[in-house]
Design a protein around this motif. Structure first.
Motif, PDB file in Angstrom:
ATOM      1  N   THR A  28      -8.178  -1.422  -9.766  1.00  0.00           N
ATOM      2  CA  THR A  28      -8.876  -0.906  -8.582  1.00  0.00           C
ATOM      3  C   THR A  28      -8.042  -1.270  -7.352  1.00  0.00           C
ATOM      4  O   THR A  28      -8.458  -2.072  -6.525  1.00  0.00           O
ATOM      5  N   THR A  29      -6.908  -0.673  -7.219  1.00  0.00           N
ATOM      6  CA  THR A  29      -5.927  -1.072  -6.208  1.00  0.00           C
ATOM      7  C   THR A  29      -6.431  -0.955  -4.777  1.00  0.00           C
ATOM      8  O   THR A  29      -6.143  -1.811  -3.945  1.00  0.00           O
ATOM      9  N   GLY A  30      -7.171   0.085  -4.480  1.00  0.00           N
ATOM     10  CA  GLY A  30      -7.644   0.264  -3.107  1.00  0.00           C
ATOM     11  C   GLY A  30      -6.473   0.295  -2.146  1.00  0.00           C
ATOM     12  O   GLY A  30      -5.472   0.969  -2.381  1.00  0.00           O
ATOM     13  N   ASP A  50      -5.747   3.634  -8.924  1.00  0.00           N
ATOM     14  CA  ASP A  50      -6.946   3.921  -8.130  1.00  0.00           C
ATOM     15  C   ASP A  50      -7.312   5.379  -8.294  1.00  0.00           C
ATOM     16  O   ASP A  50      -6.438   6.240  -8.445  1.00  0.00           O
ATOM     17  N   LEU A  56      -4.888   5.390  -2.308  1.00  0.00           N
ATOM     18  CA  LEU A  56      -3.696   5.020  -3.071  1.00  0.00           C
ATOM     19  C   LEU A  56      -2.436   5.273  -2.231  1.00  0.00           C
ATOM     20  O   LEU A  56      -1.484   4.494  -2.294  1.00  0.00           O
TER      21      LEU A  56
END
Length: 109
Positions: A28-30, A50, A56
């Protein structure tokens, strides 16, 4: 650009135990806060996933100094098996998911 400040940074570093790790998945990079933390404190590569292409892209800009150690994937962590197969990855050393609230999505629905 103002970046969201990652929470629990000390805990992330402690529990991922980055020493001697090669590949971490941020599911869940956000905006890339935790990914940046991992990259700053290790020699690891990060697979940054993401589902929101707009956020992203913000992470891609933020993490430009680390571009040789991060791979960005527009997708959902629930498809991790398919993503790893497509990227020809057979082993990861850690997996992070921040399932908290995204202020970016409240501010820009």
């Amino acid at each position: 650009m103002i970046h969201h400040k990652s929470v629990l940074s000390d805990q992330v570093l402690h529990y991922l135990d980055l020493k001697n790790r090669k590949l971490i998945v941020d599911g869940t990079t956000g905006e890339g806060g935790h990914t940046e933390l991992i990259l700053k404190h290790s020699d690891c590569r990060v697979l940054a996933i993401d589902r929101d292409s707009e956020i992203l892209e913000r992470a891609r800009k933020r993490l430009a100094p680390y571009r040789d150690r991060v791979t960005f994937i527009h997708g959902n962590y629930s498809k991790i098996k398919d993503i790893l197969m497509k990227e020809k990855i057979s082993k990861i050393d850690g997996f992070l998911m921040d399932l908290g609230f995204s202020s970016f999505h409240v501010d820009t629905p």
